[in-house]
Design an enzyme around this catalytic site. Sequence first.
Site, PDB file in Angstrom:
ATOM      1  N   HIS A  79       0.835  -1.210   0.000  1.00  0.00           N
ATOM      2  CA  HIS A  79       0.000   0.000   0.000  1.00  0.00           C
ATOM      3  C   HIS A  79       0.870   1.260   0.000  1.00  0.00           C
ATOM      4  O   HIS A  79       0.597   2.213  -0.732  1.00  0.00           O
ATOM      5  CB  HIS A  79      -0.913  -0.028   1.231  1.00  0.00           C
ATOM      6  CG  HIS A  79      -1.813   1.140   1.370  1.00  0.00           C
ATOM      7  ND1 HIS A  79      -2.856   1.394   0.509  1.00  0.00           N
ATOM      8  CD2 HIS A  79      -1.826   2.142   2.294  1.00  0.00           C
ATOM      9  CE1 HIS A  79      -3.480   2.496   0.899  1.00  0.00           C
ATOM     10  NE2 HIS A  79      -2.876   2.977   1.965  1.00  0.00           N
ATOM     11  N   ASP A  82       2.411   1.769  -3.337  1.00  0.00           N
ATOM     12  CA  ASP A  82       1.371   2.218  -4.253  1.00  0.00           C
ATOM     13  C   ASP A  82       1.136   3.719  -4.104  1.00  0.00           C
ATOM     14  O   ASP A  82       0.976   4.440  -5.098  1.00  0.00           O
ATOM     15  CB  ASP A  82       0.089   1.427  -3.986  1.00  0.00           C
ATOM     16  CG  ASP A  82      -0.986   1.689  -5.018  1.00  0.00           C
ATOM     17  OD1 ASP A  82      -0.658   1.734  -6.225  1.00  0.00           O
ATOM     18  OD2 ASP A  82      -2.166   1.816  -4.630  1.00  0.00           O
TER      19      ASP A  82
END
Length: 106
Positions: A79, A82
């Site tokens: 995450h 990202d």
Amino acid sequence: MIEDFENQDVIMGLIISGGNSKGASFEAIKAAKTGDFTKADAKLKEADQFLTEAHNSQTQMLTNEANGIHAKMSLLMVHAQDHVMNAITFRDLAGEIVDLYRSTRK
């Protein structure tokens, strides 16, 4: 267990730096939309500084990996990466949008 805390600090730093960069990029677009290119340029520079912080964290993680110190992979790590990748893309696009607004004001 201290490694987990250090890893979490790096992860949170990546998320925060990515989010701050994206926010500054968005502010640059808003400033350009109103014709304030001094502010737009300053916000793009600010976005770049946040991306540099993220890049430095990534470089440290890569250096550790090369030295045999492996980061624990988790959904939170993915995450965070990202967030950084999206911030880079958004920053690039913001620069183009600012330039587009600038060219229409001439």
